[in-house]
Design a protein around this motif. Sequence first.
Motif, PDB file in Angstrom:
ATOM      1  N   VAL A   1      -1.683 -26.423  28.804  1.00  0.00           N
ATOM      2  CA  VAL A   1      -2.087 -24.969  30.178  1.00  0.00           C
ATOM      3  C   VAL A   1      -0.125 -24.918  30.350  1.00  0.00           C
ATOM      4  CG1 VAL A   1      -3.067 -24.384  32.339  1.00  0.00           C
ATOM      5  CG2 VAL A   1      -4.589 -25.841  30.069  1.00  0.00           C
ATOM      6  N   GLN A   2       0.765 -25.598  30.868  1.00  0.00           N
ATOM      7  CA  GLN A   2       1.686 -25.030  31.844  1.00  0.00           C
ATOM      8  C   GLN A   2       2.727 -24.684  30.766  1.00  0.00           C
ATOM      9  OE1 GLN A   2       3.286 -28.755  33.598  1.00  0.00           O
ATOM     10  NE2 GLN A   2       4.674 -27.477  34.342  1.00  0.00           N
ATOM     11  N   GLU A   3       2.286 -25.544  29.760  1.00  0.00           N
ATOM     12  CA  GLU A   3       3.560 -25.139  28.408  1.00  0.00           C
ATOM     13  C   GLU A   3       3.303 -23.453  27.772  1.00  0.00           C
ATOM     14  OE1 GLU A   3       6.150 -26.080  27.045  1.00  0.00           O
ATOM     15  OE2 GLU A   3       6.040 -27.378  29.306  1.00  0.00           O
ATOM     16  N   GLY A   4       1.921 -23.429  28.208  1.00  0.00           N
ATOM     17  CA  GLY A   4       1.608 -21.843  27.378  1.00  0.00           C
ATOM     18  C   GLY A   4       1.622 -21.581  26.234  1.00  0.00           C
ATOM     19  N   ALA A   5       0.860 -20.664  25.713  1.00  0.00           N
ATOM     20  CA  ALA A   5       0.628 -19.693  24.178  1.00  0.00           C
ATOM     21  C   ALA A   5       1.506 -19.697  24.080  1.00  0.00           C
ATOM     22  CB  ALA A   5       0.357 -18.471  25.000  1.00  0.00           C
ATOM     23  N   ASP A   6       3.424 -19.576  24.272  1.00  0.00           N
ATOM     24  CA  ASP A   6       3.814 -19.384  23.664  1.00  0.00           C
ATOM     25  C   ASP A   6       5.084 -20.458  22.831  1.00  0.00           C
ATOM     26  OD1 ASP A   6       5.136 -20.390  25.812  1.00  0.00           O
ATOM     27  OD2 ASP A   6       6.984 -19.763  25.625  1.00  0.00           O
ATOM     28  N   GLN A   7       4.284 -21.419  22.951  1.00  0.00           N
ATOM     29  CA  GLN A   7       4.605 -23.197  22.629  1.00  0.00           C
ATOM     30  C   GLN A   7       3.471 -23.310  21.196  1.00  0.00           C
ATOM     31  OE1 GLN A   7       7.287 -25.048  22.772  1.00  0.00           O
ATOM     32  NE2 GLN A   7       7.787 -23.853  24.386  1.00  0.00           N
ATOM     33  N   PHE A   8       2.238 -22.741  21.248  1.00  0.00           N
ATOM     34  CA  PHE A   8       1.539 -22.668  20.591  1.00  0.00           C
ATOM     35  C   PHE A   8       0.537 -21.829  20.074  1.00  0.00           C
ATOM     36  CE2 PHE A   8       1.535 -26.774  23.574  1.00  0.00           C
ATOM     37  CZ  PHE A   8       1.707 -27.332  22.619  1.00  0.00           C
ATOM     38  N   ASP A   9       0.480 -21.569  18.697  1.00  0.00           N
ATOM     39  CA  ASP A   9      -0.874 -20.218  18.327  1.00  0.00           C
ATOM     40  C   ASP A   9      -1.969 -20.776  19.103  1.00  0.00           C
ATOM     41  OD1 ASP A   9      -2.336 -18.812  17.279  1.00  0.00           O
ATOM     42  OD2 ASP A   9      -1.587 -19.512  15.414  1.00  0.00           O
ATOM     43  N   ILE A  10      -1.967 -18.831  19.638  1.00  0.00           N
ATOM     44  CA  ILE A  10      -2.831 -18.784  20.672  1.00  0.00           C
ATOM     45  C   ILE A  10      -4.371 -18.443  19.887  1.00  0.00           C
ATOM     46  CG2 ILE A  10      -1.333 -17.288  21.869  1.00  0.00           C
ATOM     47  CD1 ILE A  10      -2.866 -14.776  20.510  1.00  0.00           C
ATOM     48  N   ASP A  11      -4.600 -18.927  17.523  1.00  0.00           N
ATOM     49  CA  ASP A  11      -5.886 -18.945  17.832  1.00  0.00           C
ATOM     50  C   ASP A  11      -5.948 -20.771  17.294  1.00  0.00           C
ATOM     51  OD1 ASP A  11      -5.945 -16.115  17.130  1.00  0.00           O
ATOM     52  OD2 ASP A  11      -4.354 -16.803  14.857  1.00  0.00           O
ATOM     53  N   TYR A  12      -6.067 -21.181  18.556  1.00  0.00           N
ATOM     54  CA  TYR A  12      -5.953 -22.731  18.401  1.00  0.00           C
ATOM     55  C   TYR A  12      -6.570 -23.140  20.310  1.00  0.00           C
ATOM     56  CZ  TYR A  12      -3.040 -24.051  14.757  1.00  0.00           C
ATOM     57  OH  TYR A  12      -2.871 -23.888  13.252  1.00  0.00           O
ATOM     58  N   THR A  13      -7.895 -23.765  19.760  1.00  0.00           N
ATOM     59  CA  THR A  13      -8.916 -23.912  21.795  1.00  0.00           C
ATOM     60  C   THR A  13      -7.380 -25.039  21.921  1.00  0.00           C
ATOM     61  OG1 THR A  13      -9.877 -25.942  20.660  1.00  0.00           O
ATOM     62  CG2 THR A  13     -10.955 -23.487  20.120  1.00  0.00           C
ATOM     63  N   LEU A  14      -8.372 -24.904  23.440  1.00  0.00           N
ATOM     64  CA  LEU A  14      -7.604 -25.642  24.176  1.00  0.00           C
ATOM     65  C   LEU A  14      -7.623 -27.421  23.915  1.00  0.00           C
ATOM     66  CD1 LEU A  14      -6.088 -26.825  26.561  1.00  0.00           C
ATOM     67  CD2 LEU A  14      -8.366 -27.193  27.384  1.00  0.00           C
ATOM     68  N   ALA A  15      -8.864 -27.671  23.345  1.00  0.00           N
ATOM     69  CA  ALA A  15      -9.535 -28.873  22.867  1.00  0.00           C
ATOM     70  C   ALA A  15      -7.841 -29.021  21.101  1.00  0.00           C
ATOM     71  CB  ALA A  15     -10.646 -29.425  22.354  1.00  0.00           C
ATOM     72  N   GLU A  16      -8.617 -27.915  20.498  1.00  0.00           N
ATOM     73  CA  GLU A  16      -7.412 -28.543  19.027  1.00  0.00           C
ATOM     74  C   GLU A  16      -5.498 -28.048  19.536  1.00  0.00           C
ATOM     75  OE1 GLU A  16      -9.845 -25.361  16.121  1.00  0.00           O
ATOM     76  OE2 GLU A  16      -8.562 -24.804  18.019  1.00  0.00           O
ATOM     77  N   LYS A  17      -5.300 -27.899  21.187  1.00  0.00           N
ATOM     78  CA  LYS A  17      -4.032 -28.042  20.808  1.00  0.00           C
ATOM     79  C   LYS A  17      -3.970 -29.491  21.538  1.00  0.00           C
ATOM     80  CE  LYS A  17      -3.895 -23.278  22.733  1.00  0.00           C
ATOM     81  NZ  LYS A  17      -3.750 -21.994  23.465  1.00  0.00           N
ATOM     82  N   VAL A  18      -4.549 -29.728  22.401  1.00  0.00           N
ATOM     83  CA  VAL A  18      -4.382 -31.092  23.137  1.00  0.00           C
ATOM     84  C   VAL A  18      -4.641 -32.273  21.645  1.00  0.00           C
ATOM     85  CG1 VAL A  18      -5.705 -33.409  24.345  1.00  0.00           C
ATOM     86  CG2 VAL A  18      -5.561 -30.825  25.281  1.00  0.00           C
ATOM     87  N   ASP A  19      -5.858 -31.781  20.692  1.00  0.00           N
ATOM     88  CA  ASP A  19      -5.313 -32.376  19.705  1.00  0.00           C
ATOM     89  C   ASP A  19      -2.926 -32.542  18.561  1.00  0.00           C
ATOM     90  OD1 ASP A  19      -7.786 -33.572  19.846  1.00  0.00           O
ATOM     91  OD2 ASP A  19      -8.790 -32.673  19.179  1.00  0.00           O
ATOM     92  N   GLN A  20      -3.666 -31.930  18.828  1.00  0.00           N
ATOM     93  CA  GLN A  20      -1.978 -31.525  18.307  1.00  0.00           C
ATOM     94  C   GLN A  20      -0.551 -32.168  18.953  1.00  0.00           C
ATOM     95  OE1 GLN A  20      -1.462 -26.785  17.895  1.00  0.00           O
ATOM     96  NE2 GLN A  20      -2.875 -26.846  16.614  1.00  0.00           N
ATOM     97  N   VAL A  21      -0.367 -32.507  20.254  1.00  0.00           N
ATOM     98  CA  VAL A  21       0.047 -32.806  21.194  1.00  0.00           C
ATOM     99  C   VAL A  21      -0.249 -34.255  20.465  1.00  0.00           C
ATOM    100  CG1 VAL A  21       1.441 -33.503  22.781  1.00  0.00           C
ATOM    101  CG2 VAL A  21       0.584 -30.991  22.333  1.00  0.00           C
ATOM    102  N   ARG A  22      -1.515 -34.812  20.957  1.00  0.00           N
ATOM    103  CA  ARG A  22      -1.911 -36.143  20.805  1.00  0.00           C
ATOM    104  C   ARG A  22      -1.365 -37.109  19.084  1.00  0.00           C
ATOM    105  NH1 ARG A  22      -6.142 -38.801  23.330  1.00  0.00           N
ATOM    106  NH2 ARG A  22      -7.059 -36.734  23.746  1.00  0.00           N
TER     107      ARG A  22
END
Length: 81
Positions: free
Chosen positions: A22-43
């Motif tokens: 959430v802190q990194e914002g959409a500019d670091q991740f594709d905005i087409d991903y959900t929060l859970a998907e983004k968390v899984d990417q970082v995991r």
Amino acid sequence: MIIPYEALPAETLTALLEAFVVQEGADQFDIDYTLAEKVDQVRQQLQNKQVYIVFDPLTETCNVVTSDEARELLREERTDL
């Protein structure tokens, strides 16, 4: 100080990763991903040692940093001894 992600309770790790995403914002991740998907990417990046969790005792905060940033922090810690 690097904190092994495996040492954190699952709920704590998820909360930390959610806050990071959430802190990194959409500019670091594709905005087409959900929060859970983004968390899984970082995991996955944690598991692949592309990013690390670090604890700063001065500010008493944790953050997710790249492997290059983690190496630099370790160098700084060694020179402070």
